[in-house]
Design an enzyme around this catalytic site. Structure first.
Site, PDB file in Angstrom:
ATOM      1  N   ASP A  21       7.021  35.778 -58.773  1.00  0.00           N
ATOM      2  CA  ASP A  21       6.118  35.345 -59.844  1.00  0.00           C
ATOM      3  C   ASP A  21       5.126  36.479 -60.085  1.00  0.00           C
ATOM      4  O   ASP A  21       5.066  37.445 -59.316  1.00  0.00           O
ATOM      5  CB  ASP A  21       5.374  34.062 -59.431  1.00  0.00           C
ATOM      6  CG  ASP A  21       4.387  33.593 -60.496  1.00  0.00           C
ATOM      7  OD1 ASP A  21       4.753  33.593 -61.686  1.00  0.00           O
ATOM      8  OD2 ASP A  21       3.246  33.247 -60.155  1.00  0.00           O
ATOM      9  N   SER A  22       4.304  36.321 -61.126  1.00  0.00           N
ATOM     10  CA  SER A  22       3.269  37.318 -61.397  1.00  0.00           C
ATOM     11  C   SER A  22       2.149  37.260 -60.347  1.00  0.00           C
ATOM     12  O   SER A  22       1.371  38.191 -60.225  1.00  0.00           O
ATOM     13  CB  SER A  22       2.674  37.071 -62.779  1.00  0.00           C
ATOM     14  OG  SER A  22       2.109  35.773 -62.811  1.00  0.00           O
ATOM     15  N   CYS A  84       8.681  31.813 -62.471  1.00  0.00           N
ATOM     16  CA  CYS A  84       7.694  32.178 -63.489  1.00  0.00           C
ATOM     17  C   CYS A  84       8.272  31.832 -64.854  1.00  0.00           C
ATOM     18  O   CYS A  84       9.339  32.331 -65.230  1.00  0.00           O
ATOM     19  CB  CYS A  84       7.413  33.681 -63.400  1.00  0.00           C
ATOM     20  SG  CYS A  84       6.318  34.283 -64.678  1.00  0.00           S
ATOM     21  N   GLU A 163      -5.936  31.910 -60.186  1.00  0.00           N
ATOM     22  CA  GLU A 163      -5.907  33.102 -59.327  1.00  0.00           C
ATOM     23  C   GLU A 163      -7.268  33.301 -58.645  1.00  0.00           C
ATOM     24  O   GLU A 163      -7.351  33.850 -57.554  1.00  0.00           O
ATOM     25  CB  GLU A 163      -5.534  34.357 -60.135  1.00  0.00           C
ATOM     26  CG  GLU A 163      -4.080  34.386 -60.607  1.00  0.00           C
ATOM     27  CD  GLU A 163      -3.059  34.808 -59.539  1.00  0.00           C
ATOM     28  OE1 GLU A 163      -3.420  35.606 -58.652  1.00  0.00           O
ATOM     29  OE2 GLU A 163      -1.907  34.337 -59.592  1.00  0.00           O
ATOM     30  N   CYS A 195       3.991  26.444 -66.606  1.00  0.00           N
ATOM     31  CA  CYS A 195       3.553  27.678 -65.946  1.00  0.00           C
ATOM     32  C   CYS A 195       3.419  27.313 -64.474  1.00  0.00           C
ATOM     33  O   CYS A 195       2.835  26.267 -64.150  1.00  0.00           O
ATOM     34  CB  CYS A 195       2.221  28.140 -66.519  1.00  0.00           C
ATOM     35  SG  CYS A 195       1.481  29.519 -65.607  1.00  0.00           S
ATOM     36  N   HIS A 197       1.649  28.268 -62.238  1.00  0.00           N
ATOM     37  CA  HIS A 197       0.278  28.175 -61.717  1.00  0.00           C
ATOM     38  C   HIS A 197      -0.317  26.769 -61.924  1.00  0.00           C
ATOM     39  O   HIS A 197      -1.219  26.366 -61.202  1.00  0.00           O
ATOM     40  CB  HIS A 197      -0.642  29.173 -62.421  1.00  0.00           C
ATOM     41  CG  HIS A 197      -0.504  30.597 -61.952  1.00  0.00           C
ATOM     42  ND1 HIS A 197       0.610  31.354 -62.177  1.00  0.00           N
ATOM     43  CD2 HIS A 197      -1.366  31.392 -61.262  1.00  0.00           C
ATOM     44  CE1 HIS A 197       0.430  32.566 -61.661  1.00  0.00           C
ATOM     45  NE2 HIS A 197      -0.763  32.609 -61.103  1.00  0.00           N
TER      46      HIS A 197
HETATM   47  N1  DGL Z   1       3.024  31.722 -63.348  1.00  0.00           N
HETATM   48  C1  DGL Z   1       3.605  32.357 -64.468  1.00  0.00           C
HETATM   49  C2  DGL Z   1       4.306  31.440 -65.418  1.00  0.00           C
HETATM   50  O1  DGL Z   1       4.891  30.482 -64.937  1.00  0.00           O
HETATM   51  C3  DGL Z   1       2.868  33.485 -65.121  1.00  0.00           C
HETATM   52  C4  DGL Z   1       1.444  33.367 -65.419  1.00  0.00           C
HETATM   53  C5  DGL Z   1       0.899  34.690 -65.902  1.00  0.00           C
HETATM   54  O2  DGL Z   1       1.035  35.662 -65.162  1.00  0.00           O
HETATM   55  O3  DGL Z   1       0.368  34.744 -67.024  1.00  0.00           O
HETATM   56  O4  DGL Z   1       4.339  31.643 -66.605  1.00  0.00           O
END
Ligand code: DGL
Length: 282
Positions: A21-22, A84, A163, A195, A197
């Site tokens: 993931d990012s 992600c 984050e 997402c 996150h």
């Molecule tokens: N967690 C990621 C997603 O599912 C990326 C969030 C990001 O880096 O902007 O899109």
């Protein structure tokens, strides 16, 4: 599958799964994989130096993802989970073309779960600007059921809030309220957390959306899909975890200490270390 393929797959049973993931968001998928298939070894990469991906271009996200896949493949992973949505929206075709091992993403599983959850045929999706702008959820949902209406909303501030660890904070509450009001007005009964996150602020989102709205976390269905895939290919790891076996390894591109603290609050496993690597070298 031929006999030779089956033999080759069996030899891969003990190989790890690569997940990326990012940043920390993909840990919500790792958590679900550990819950559903606890024997598996995992190599996780979080691109903490270059997060967020959601506001970057398709070309940049694709380049980052290709580097990460190259890095993960140095561990001879048997499969890769793109934990992600943004990468799933922007880079899947390229990654699949370049890769000769199975790659799983999170959007199709999320779309499927939402279709089975909705009762009134109105589904909301929240995600990064990239995911919402790409309309990928709309496409996949309508492939499954054309009668469903989909309402997307980009929520770019959620990723930095997560984050920063502001999971239960008045600031997150206020921003969530601003983003979600227009979705509430559409009458949706299902909301996809598009997402990885976002499940980390699930209680805030649930409180604002109300009890009548089902929140869909694609991580659960993604882990199920991974399990099915490994079963079909006879690649499920048969060795139960042993103490100190280094079953889960974590890599980041920056700030390993911060990542470890965060990871330990998500995965109740005791993550003692994460290594920082130079992802640009891959
Ligand atoms: N967690 C990621 C997603 O599912 C990326 C969030 C990001 O880096 O902007 O899109």
């Amino acid at each position: 599958m031929t006999e030779t393929q089956l033999k080759q797959n069996k030899a891969l049973r003990d190989a790890p799964i690569g997940v990326f993931d990012s940043g920390v968001g993909g840990l919500t998928v790792v958590r679900e994989i550990i819950r559903q298939i606890p024997n598996e070894k995992i190599i996780y990469f979080g691109d903490t130096a270059r997060v967020p991906y959601g506001s970057k271009s398709r070309e940049t996200v694709t380049r980052f993802s290709e580097q990460i896949v190259r890095f993960l493949r140095t561990f001879q992973v048997k499969t890769i989970v793109v934990a992600c949505n943004t990468v799933s929206a922007y880079a899947m075709e390229t990654l699949e073309q370049d890769c000769d091992i199975p790659i799983i993403e999170v959007v199709r599983p999320g779309a499927r779960t939402a279709i089975s959850a909705t009762r009134n045929g109105r589904i909301g999706v929240i995600g990064t600007e990239a995911t919402i702008g790409s309309q990928i959820y709309t496409r996949y949902i309508q492939e499954l059921n054309r009668k469903v209406s989909i309402y997307g909303k980009a929520c770019p501030l959620f990723v930095p809030l997560v984050e920063e660890g502001l999971l239960e904070d008045p600031v997150t509450d206020e921003i969530a309220r601003r983003y979600l009001t227009e979705l509430i007005d559409t009458g949706i009964d299902t909301l996809i957390l598009g997402c990885t996150h976002y499940p980390l602020i699930r209680s805030t989102l649930g409180r604002i959306m109300g009890d009548e709205v089902t929140l869909v976390n694609p991580a659960y269905e993604t882990a199920m899909e991974l399990r099915r895939l490994l079963e079909v290919h006879d690649m499920l790891c048969q060795t139960p975890p042993t103490l100190g076996s280094n079953r889960y390894q974590f890599y980041v591109s920056d700030k390993a200490d911060k990542f470890i603290r965060f990871a330990n609050s998500i995965i109740k496993y005791g993550i003692l270390s994460a290594k920082t690597i130079n992802i640009e070298a891959y």
